[in-house]
Design a protein around this motif. Structure first.
Motif, PDB file in Angstrom:
ATOM      1  N   ALA A 169     -10.977  -1.119 -47.228  1.00 22.92           N
ATOM      2  CA  ALA A 169     -11.567  -2.294 -46.577  1.00 22.92           C
ATOM      3  C   ALA A 169     -12.266  -1.932 -45.273  1.00 22.92           C
ATOM      4  O   ALA A 169     -13.253  -2.575 -44.881  1.00 22.92           O
ATOM      5  N   SER A 170     -11.775  -0.896 -44.609  1.00 27.27           N
ATOM      6  CA  SER A 170     -12.397  -0.478 -43.355  1.00 27.27           C
ATOM      7  C   SER A 170     -13.856  -0.097 -43.576  1.00 27.27           C
ATOM      8  O   SER A 170     -14.748  -0.497 -42.809  1.00 27.27           O
ATOM      9  N   GLU A 171     -14.120   0.653 -44.628  1.00 25.29           N
ATOM     10  CA  GLU A 171     -15.501   1.048 -44.928  1.00 25.29           C
ATOM     11  C   GLU A 171     -16.347  -0.162 -45.301  1.00 25.29           C
ATOM     12  O   GLU A 171     -17.519  -0.248 -44.949  1.00 25.29           O
ATOM     13  N   THR A 172     -15.733  -1.103 -46.015  1.00 28.09           N
ATOM     14  CA  THR A 172     -16.457  -2.328 -46.369  1.00 28.09           C
ATOM     15  C   THR A 172     -16.893  -3.076 -45.115  1.00 28.09           C
ATOM     16  O   THR A 172     -18.040  -3.534 -45.007  1.00 28.09           O
ATOM     17  N   LEU A 173     -15.973  -3.202 -44.144  1.00 30.04           N
ATOM     18  CA  LEU A 173     -16.282  -3.914 -42.903  1.00 30.04           C
ATOM     19  C   LEU A 173     -17.436  -3.263 -42.154  1.00 30.04           C
ATOM     20  O   LEU A 173     -18.248  -3.948 -41.516  1.00 30.04           O
ATOM     21  N   LYS A 174     -17.513  -1.959 -42.222  1.00 30.92           N
ATOM     22  CA  LYS A 174     -18.542  -1.235 -41.469  1.00 30.92           C
ATOM     23  C   LYS A 174     -19.914  -1.290 -42.132  1.00 30.92           C
ATOM     24  O   LYS A 174     -20.914  -0.953 -41.497  1.00 30.92           O
ATOM     25  N   GLN A 175     -19.958  -1.693 -43.418  1.00 28.78           N
ATOM     26  CA  GLN A 175     -21.221  -1.654 -44.159  1.00 28.78           C
ATOM     27  C   GLN A 175     -21.572  -3.015 -44.763  1.00 28.78           C
ATOM     28  O   GLN A 175     -22.055  -3.105 -45.888  1.00 28.78           O
ATOM     29  N   LEU A 176     -21.318  -4.075 -44.022  1.00 28.29           N
ATOM     30  CA  LEU A 176     -21.572  -5.421 -44.533  1.00 28.29           C
ATOM     31  C   LEU A 176     -23.075  -5.671 -44.690  1.00 28.29           C
ATOM     32  O   LEU A 176     -23.857  -5.395 -43.779  1.00 28.29           O
ATOM     33  N   ASP A 177     -23.443  -6.202 -45.837  1.00 31.11           N
ATOM     34  CA  ASP A 177     -24.839  -6.503 -46.153  1.00 31.11           C
ATOM     35  C   ASP A 177     -25.196  -7.883 -45.594  1.00 31.11           C
ATOM     36  O   ASP A 177     -24.648  -8.894 -46.039  1.00 31.11           O
ATOM     37  N   PRO A 178     -26.111  -7.969 -44.621  1.00 29.77           N
ATOM     38  CA  PRO A 178     -26.434  -9.261 -44.003  1.00 29.77           C
ATOM     39  C   PRO A 178     -27.100 -10.250 -44.943  1.00 29.77           C
ATOM     40  O   PRO A 178     -27.251 -11.424 -44.593  1.00 29.77           O
ATOM     41  N   ASP A 179     -27.501  -9.824 -46.130  1.00 31.17           N
ATOM     42  CA  ASP A 179     -28.096 -10.751 -47.090  1.00 31.17           C
ATOM     43  C   ASP A 179     -27.042 -11.494 -47.901  1.00 31.17           C
ATOM     44  O   ASP A 179     -27.376 -12.383 -48.690  1.00 31.17           O
ATOM     45  N   GLN A 180     -25.773 -11.131 -47.737  1.00 29.71           N
ATOM     46  CA  GLN A 180     -24.682 -11.804 -48.446  1.00 29.71           C
ATOM     47  C   GLN A 180     -23.694 -12.383 -47.436  1.00 29.71           C
ATOM     48  O   GLN A 180     -23.597 -11.910 -46.304  1.00 29.71           O
ATOM     49  N   ASN A 181     -22.953 -13.400 -47.884  1.00 29.13           N
ATOM     50  CA  ASN A 181     -21.969 -13.968 -46.971  1.00 29.13           C
ATOM     51  C   ASN A 181     -20.664 -13.155 -47.005  1.00 29.13           C
ATOM     52  O   ASN A 181     -20.439 -12.340 -47.909  1.00 29.13           O
ATOM     53  N   LEU A 182     -19.825 -13.369 -46.015  1.00 27.77           N
ATOM     54  CA  LEU A 182     -18.587 -12.601 -45.896  1.00 27.77           C
ATOM     55  C   LEU A 182     -17.662 -12.824 -47.085  1.00 27.77           C
ATOM     56  O   LEU A 182     -16.979 -11.902 -47.544  1.00 27.77           O
ATOM     57  N   TYR A 183     -17.648 -14.040 -47.593  1.00 22.54           N
ATOM     58  CA  TYR A 183     -16.775 -14.361 -48.719  1.00 22.54           C
ATOM     59  C   TYR A 183     -17.111 -13.491 -49.940  1.00 22.54           C
ATOM     60  O   TYR A 183     -16.220 -12.983 -50.624  1.00 22.54           O
TER      61      TYR A 183
END
Length: 543
Positions: free
Chosen positions: A108-122
């Motif tokens: 999950a740590s890697e996921t948090l660092k690479q969030l795609d701004p075109d998608q929502n957090l959910y």
């Protein structure tokens, strides 16, 4: 006008039980925007009642982590549609319901660092939690883990001396122990355990956020004096647990800049800072702007007492946390179940259901009530664990009744003597300049507040506490930036509206209630001895 349009903003979030709330505040401490998301009505797909899932055993209570994530998506979209300019936000902080825990899955740590701004957090965090439903503060299913922890620490009082509280079923350490024992695969799959507060901060930070000292104090794991995790408590809860928790930090810590996800998706400024999030109770203390020596009394269905203390004396009752606005100091929290409902019962029985008559009874009876005293525990009290109504004459003889006017004063004096007695047992002391800040429904009654002022021998002020956790979080966001330059929290919030003075103590109050307090303590012990079998059972139930 142009300067105001572009002036800095500070955000305060509150991830509470039933809703997610936010306030935006400018540099002059004016609230310029408020918004919220109600979990049950706006996110019905999660099927919560009051923001939680109540399980079949009636003891287990949890909340879906992804509901909090989706609520943040929804809230930020609402703020954007309302025209809030996120580029003006210089810092943000927040609070979360205390004692809830979030289990981040490996990766999950890697996921948090690479969030795609075109998608929502959910969408982005769907697979990021090894435990989908988080244990929350309403849960009471970890009795065995509480007993194990207290045994390992050397007893309930010894545990309180270390962590600020005896073992409570809702406290996070005991919940972690239960997850490890009952769901070992999910526990093994976790790479980080957050509190609700540090989980929320992690979303904004794009990395795992540290647990702050103040919220960490509500876990039965933090040594409140060294402000490090207690080795004894960690070992009793789960080996190597410190690796999953990370190192705790002072509550005013700036954790880092906001994640690039929020910069690109919502237009936050790259220099916007994330200040450590804390628990909702500590955030409320910040929102009340308590100072050294102050006490806040919330007069509601239950009466809650918040204290700013310097030298804590942990006990089997109440909680001591590290102070959220001055990490070298402490705060204490006491809850009394028999509050306004008991006052309403006595009003109905002794004052013709009239608050005017109730107030007249307080005006027409003397300070000290001519030695008559009462204990009114309509339901099993939390502090102290006692039940029943007990009345005493000046010679300590128990009575079956008092005259209506005397009964009214006996109730109110007895309630406030109890609040002061138990506050002092936790380390509170009245000092020059002490203020009592009153809030809640009964704070509108000046005669009740006069008794409060007399019993505490301190002036009483009233304060509006709407959205106190959000407001306290916004104050803390501003303080986080200022603290780096050595500016105190009190200096940061000095522009806030002053509380209103409503009562000052009578000249004889100190003499009258100084004697009564000692007598009250002695009689309380007598009441406890008389109700000991029921009290002991209730204490076990409330672990």
């Amino acid at each position: 006008m142009a300067a105001a349009v572009h002036s800095p903003l500070y955000l305060g979030f509150d991830f509470s039980t039933q809703q997610l709330k936010v306030v935006a505040m400018d540099g002059n401490l004016n609230v310029v925007h408020q918004n919220n998301v109600q979990f049950d009505s706006e996110l019905p797909e999660f099927r919560t009642q009051g923001g939680v899932h109540l399980h079949a055993d009636r003891l287990t209570v949890s909340s879906p982590v992804l509901m909090w994530v989706k609520a943040l998506d929804l809230l930020l979209d609402k703020m954007k549609r309302a025209g809030l300019d996120f580029s003006r936000v210089r810092a943000l902080s927040g609070s979360g319901q205390q004692h809830g825990s979030v289990y981040w899955r490996r990766g999950a740590s890697e996921t948090l660092k690479q969030l795609d701004p075109d998608q929502n957090l959910y969408q982005l965090l769907q697979g990021s939690f090894s435990v989908s439903d988080s244990p929350v503060w309403m849960d009471s299913s970890s009795r065995q883990q509480c007993q194990d922890l207290q045994a390992a620490a050397g007893g309930a009082l010894r545990l309180a001396e270390i962590t600020g509280s005896r073992a409570y079923e809702r406290f996070t350490g005991n919940q972690i122990a239960k997850v490890r024992q009952t769901r070992p695969e999910d526990y093994q799959d976790a790479e980080r355990i957050s509190l609700v507060s540090s989980f929320a901060a992690s979303l904004f930070l794009g990395d795992y956020a540290a647990i702050d000292y103040s919220d960490g104090s509500g876990m039965n794991l933090l040594d409140i004096r060294t402000r490090n995790w207690s080795e004894i408590c960690l070992e009793a809860t789960s080996p190597h647990l410190d690796r999953l928790l990370g190192a705790p930090v002072p509550s005013e810590s700036v954790l880092g800049p906001v994640s690039s996800y929020f910069v690109r998706r919502y237009g936050f400024c790259e220099s916007c800072r994330v200040v450590a999030f804390t628990g909702d109770n500590p955030a409320s203390l910040a929102g009340m702007r308590l100072q050294r020596g102050d006490i806040a009394v919330s007069l509601g269905t239950s009466d809650t007492v918040f204290l700013w203390i310097q030298q804590p004396r942990p006990a089997l009752e109440g909680h001591i946390f590290c102070n959220p606005v001055d990490w070298k100091q402490y705060m204490a929290l006491l809850c009394f179940k028999n509050g306004s409902l008991t006052r309403e019962r006595i009003r109905n029985e002794c004052a013709g259901a009239s608050w005017e008559n109730f107030s007249a009874a307080l005006r027409d009876t003397p300070l000290g009530n001519n030695g008559n005293m009462g204990f009114y525990f309509d339901s099993m009290e939390i502090t102290p664990p006692a039940v029943g109504v007990h009345r005493f004459d000046p010679d300590d003889n128990e009575l079956s009744s008092l005259s209506p006017q005397v009964e009214v004063r006996a109730l109110v004096e007895g309630q406030f003597l109890s609040r002061r007695l138990h506050a002092e047992r936790l380390g509170y002391s009245i000092i020059p300049g002490t203020r009592v800040l009153a809030t809640g429904g009964a704070s509108s009654n000046k005669e009740i507040l006069q008794v409060l002022s007399d019993v505490f021998n301190a002036p009483v002020y009233t304060i509006d506490l709407s959205n106190s956790a959000c407001l306290g979080s916004a104050y803390r966001a501003l303080h986080g930036l200022a603290a780096e330059s050595g500016v105190s929290f009190c200096d940061v919030v000095k522009k806030a509206p002053d509380p209103q003075l409503v009562a000052t103590p009578h000249p004889t109050a100190q003499e009258v209630y100084g004697r009564m307090l000692k007598r009250y303590a002695r009689l309380e012990e007598r009441v406890l001895q008389e109700t000991r079998p029921r009290s002991m059972a209730a204490t076990t139930d409330q672990l």
